[in-house]
Write a protein that holds these residues in place. Structure first.
Motif, PDB file in Angstrom:
ATOM      1  N   GLU A 116      23.775 -31.021 -61.015  1.00 26.23           N
ATOM      2  CA  GLU A 116      24.609 -29.857 -60.621  1.00 26.23           C
ATOM      3  C   GLU A 116      25.689 -30.276 -59.495  1.00 26.23           C
ATOM      4  OE1 GLU A 116      24.402 -26.527 -61.371  1.00 26.23           O
ATOM      5  OE2 GLU A 116      23.083 -27.341 -62.638  1.00 26.23           O
ATOM      6  N   ILE A 117      25.530 -31.510 -59.085  1.00 25.72           N
ATOM      7  CA  ILE A 117      26.839 -31.983 -58.210  1.00 25.72           C
ATOM      8  C   ILE A 117      27.908 -32.399 -59.001  1.00 25.72           C
ATOM      9  CG2 ILE A 117      27.407 -34.093 -56.746  1.00 25.72           C
ATOM     10  CD1 ILE A 117      24.489 -34.419 -56.105  1.00 25.72           C
ATOM     11  N   SER A 118      29.199 -31.677 -58.390  1.00 23.17           N
ATOM     12  CA  SER A 118      30.189 -31.566 -59.147  1.00 23.17           C
ATOM     13  C   SER A 118      31.197 -32.830 -58.682  1.00 23.17           C
ATOM     14  CB  SER A 118      31.142 -30.425 -58.756  1.00 23.17           C
ATOM     15  OG  SER A 118      31.200 -30.021 -57.534  1.00 23.17           O
ATOM     16  N   ASN A 119      30.734 -33.203 -57.346  1.00 26.49           N
ATOM     17  CA  ASN A 119      31.642 -34.192 -56.910  1.00 26.49           C
ATOM     18  C   ASN A 119      31.265 -35.705 -57.503  1.00 26.49           C
ATOM     19  OD1 ASN A 119      32.705 -36.611 -55.103  1.00 26.49           O
ATOM     20  ND2 ASN A 119      33.229 -35.083 -53.690  1.00 26.49           N
ATOM     21  N   TYR A 120      32.219 -36.426 -58.421  1.00 33.08           N
ATOM     22  CA  TYR A 120      31.712 -37.517 -58.972  1.00 33.08           C
ATOM     23  C   TYR A 120      31.046 -38.603 -58.287  1.00 33.08           C
ATOM     24  CZ  TYR A 120      31.790 -41.381 -62.465  1.00 33.08           C
ATOM     25  OH  TYR A 120      31.424 -42.488 -62.989  1.00 33.08           O
ATOM     26  N   ILE A 125      26.978 -42.087 -55.439  1.00 28.40           N
ATOM     27  CA  ILE A 125      26.285 -42.637 -54.384  1.00 28.40           C
ATOM     28  C   ILE A 125      24.883 -42.173 -54.238  1.00 28.40           C
ATOM     29  CG2 ILE A 125      26.375 -42.616 -51.933  1.00 28.40           C
ATOM     30  CD1 ILE A 125      29.502 -42.426 -52.318  1.00 28.40           C
ATOM     31  N   ALA A 126      24.618 -40.966 -54.575  1.00 26.24           N
ATOM     32  CA  ALA A 126      23.440 -40.513 -54.471  1.00 26.24           C
ATOM     33  C   ALA A 126      22.229 -40.963 -55.419  1.00 26.24           C
ATOM     34  CB  ALA A 126      23.330 -38.704 -54.587  1.00 26.24           C
ATOM     35  N   GLN A 127      22.981 -41.156 -56.799  1.00 22.51           N
ATOM     36  CA  GLN A 127      22.071 -41.798 -57.634  1.00 22.51           C
ATOM     37  C   GLN A 127      21.701 -43.047 -57.224  1.00 22.51           C
ATOM     38  OE1 GLN A 127      24.496 -41.606 -61.353  1.00 22.51           O
ATOM     39  NE2 GLN A 127      23.619 -39.740 -61.843  1.00 22.51           N
ATOM     40  N   SER A 128      22.706 -44.078 -56.745  1.00 20.33           N
ATOM     41  CA  SER A 128      22.459 -45.401 -56.412  1.00 20.33           C
ATOM     42  C   SER A 128      21.227 -45.454 -55.417  1.00 20.33           C
ATOM     43  CB  SER A 128      23.825 -46.035 -55.975  1.00 20.33           C
ATOM     44  OG  SER A 128      24.695 -45.977 -57.046  1.00 20.33           O
ATOM     45  N   VAL A 129      21.635 -44.686 -54.301  1.00 17.22           N
ATOM     46  CA  VAL A 129      20.548 -44.573 -53.056  1.00 17.22           C
ATOM     47  C   VAL A 129      19.182 -44.295 -53.694  1.00 17.22           C
ATOM     48  CG1 VAL A 129      20.063 -43.157 -51.121  1.00 17.22           C
ATOM     49  CG2 VAL A 129      22.309 -43.793 -51.319  1.00 17.22           C
ATOM     50  N   SER A 130      18.974 -43.234 -54.464  1.00 15.44           N
ATOM     51  CA  SER A 130      17.785 -42.785 -54.778  1.00 15.44           C
ATOM     52  C   SER A 130      16.886 -43.967 -55.818  1.00 15.44           C
ATOM     53  CB  SER A 130      17.816 -41.405 -55.850  1.00 15.44           C
ATOM     54  OG  SER A 130      18.482 -41.646 -57.048  1.00 15.44           O
TER      55      SER A 130
END
Length: 323
Positions: A116-120, A125-130
């Motif tokens: 749902e995150i629109s800011n690519y 960054i969120a994917q990499s951190v998780s």
């Protein structure tokens, strides 16, 4: 000329009318490519199964499998009359149930949130951190968790003391540490587990969502009617694999707790490891491994039957509605 005619005739024969040997000759290149994989499984998976005979022996390494004395079901009787084994089995089932309850839905929820995150840039960054905790070994993670929960210098207990509360010995209390075990596994695996769900969600036809938006469907309706049906087959498969993985806990309890406190995190696979490698009771360890394998196979079959039964019922209900 006759050979060429025979080859042409063989190619003209439909696949379902060919014999086994006919298909083998026709697809010989493909079967030749399978030989390395078949040899791998024969040598490393099926070959060692000969060692299961150790469960029926007083195995002695110097005598080997052929020289050790056969004792029949002695180890099985000892195992099922041992109260410690029943306690270990209970621990394994309880911790596995907690892990399934928490760690199975969490990657799905994270996947939907990331989708749902629109800011690519922020999404990447969120994917990499998780994902990062997945690449940290359990030895390092256990050190971080134990330090984080320290009653004297851990941030959580410092916060509790500042609020006027007594420090909690998370590492020494069985009722707390099972939860710590589950939550640390969640932190380490949730990002990596969401990858397969993200791949499934991104492969959904975007025109379906566009059509739903034209019909003024809400976010929940789009999830319920489009996303969830697409994820269902994957969820069933992941649920089965997560269940098997939860019962195969070894490294996490070994490095974090050593089976403690008070043997509350002493799992079945850890018990097999210690019995076979530390106590050198190979026969008993092999017996435990057989029982564990049968237990997991039965559990997997039950899951498959239940999920197939539900899918068949839904299929019948849909047909009835269409009629």
């Amino acid at each position: 000329m006759n050979v060429m005619k025979k080859k042409k005739e063989q190619k003209l024969v439909p696949q379902h009318k060919r014999s086994f040997w006919g298909n083998l000759c026709y697809y010989k290149e493909y079967y030749l490519m399978l030989i390395p994989g078949i040899l791998f499984f024969l040598v490393f998976c099926y070959g060692p199964m000969y060692g299961l005979v150790i469960a029926f022996q007083d195995y002695y390494p110097l005598k080997g499998v052929t020289g050790s004395k056969m004792v029949g079901l002695k180890h099985f009787r000892a195992l099922f009359t041992d109260p410690f084994f029943l306690s270990v089995l209970k621990n394994t089932i309880v911790i596995s149930f907690y892990k399934l309850l928490v760690c199975f839905p969490a990657p799905i929820l994270l996947c939907l949130a990331l989708n749902e995150i629109s800011n690519y840039r922020f999404k990447k960054i969120a994917q990499s951190v998780s994902y990062l905790p997945h690449f940290v070994s359990w030895v390092v993670v256990s050190g971080i968790i134990i330090e984080f929960l320290s009653p004297s210098r851990g941030p959580i207990n410092i916060l509790l003391q500042n609020l006027g509360m007594e420090p909690i010995f998370f590492v020494a209390e069985p009722k707390y540490f099972r939860g710590v075990l589950v939550l640390s596994d969640l932190w380490k695996s949730v990002g990596w587990g969401s990858i397969v769900y993200l791949a499934a969600v991104t492969s959904v036809d975007p025109t379906l969502y566009e059509a739903a938006e034209m019909d003024h469907a809400s976010g929940w309706q789009k999830f319920k009617d489009i996303t969830l049906p697409e994820l269902k087959p994957l969820c069933v498969f992941v649920f089965i694999t997560v269940t098997i993985g939860a019962f195969r806990m070894l490294v996490q309890p070994m490095v974090m707790t050593g089976g403690g406190p008070d043997h509350s995190t002493y799992t079945l696979v850890y018990d097999i490891y210690e019995t076979g490698t530390m106590n050198w009771e190979m026969g008993l360890a092999s017996t435990m491994a057989i029982v564990f394998t049968i237990f997991v196979v039965i559990l997997t079959i039950i899951q498959n039957v239940l999920t197939k039964g539900k899918e068949e019922k839904k299929h019948v209900n849909k047909k009835a509605k269409n009629i």
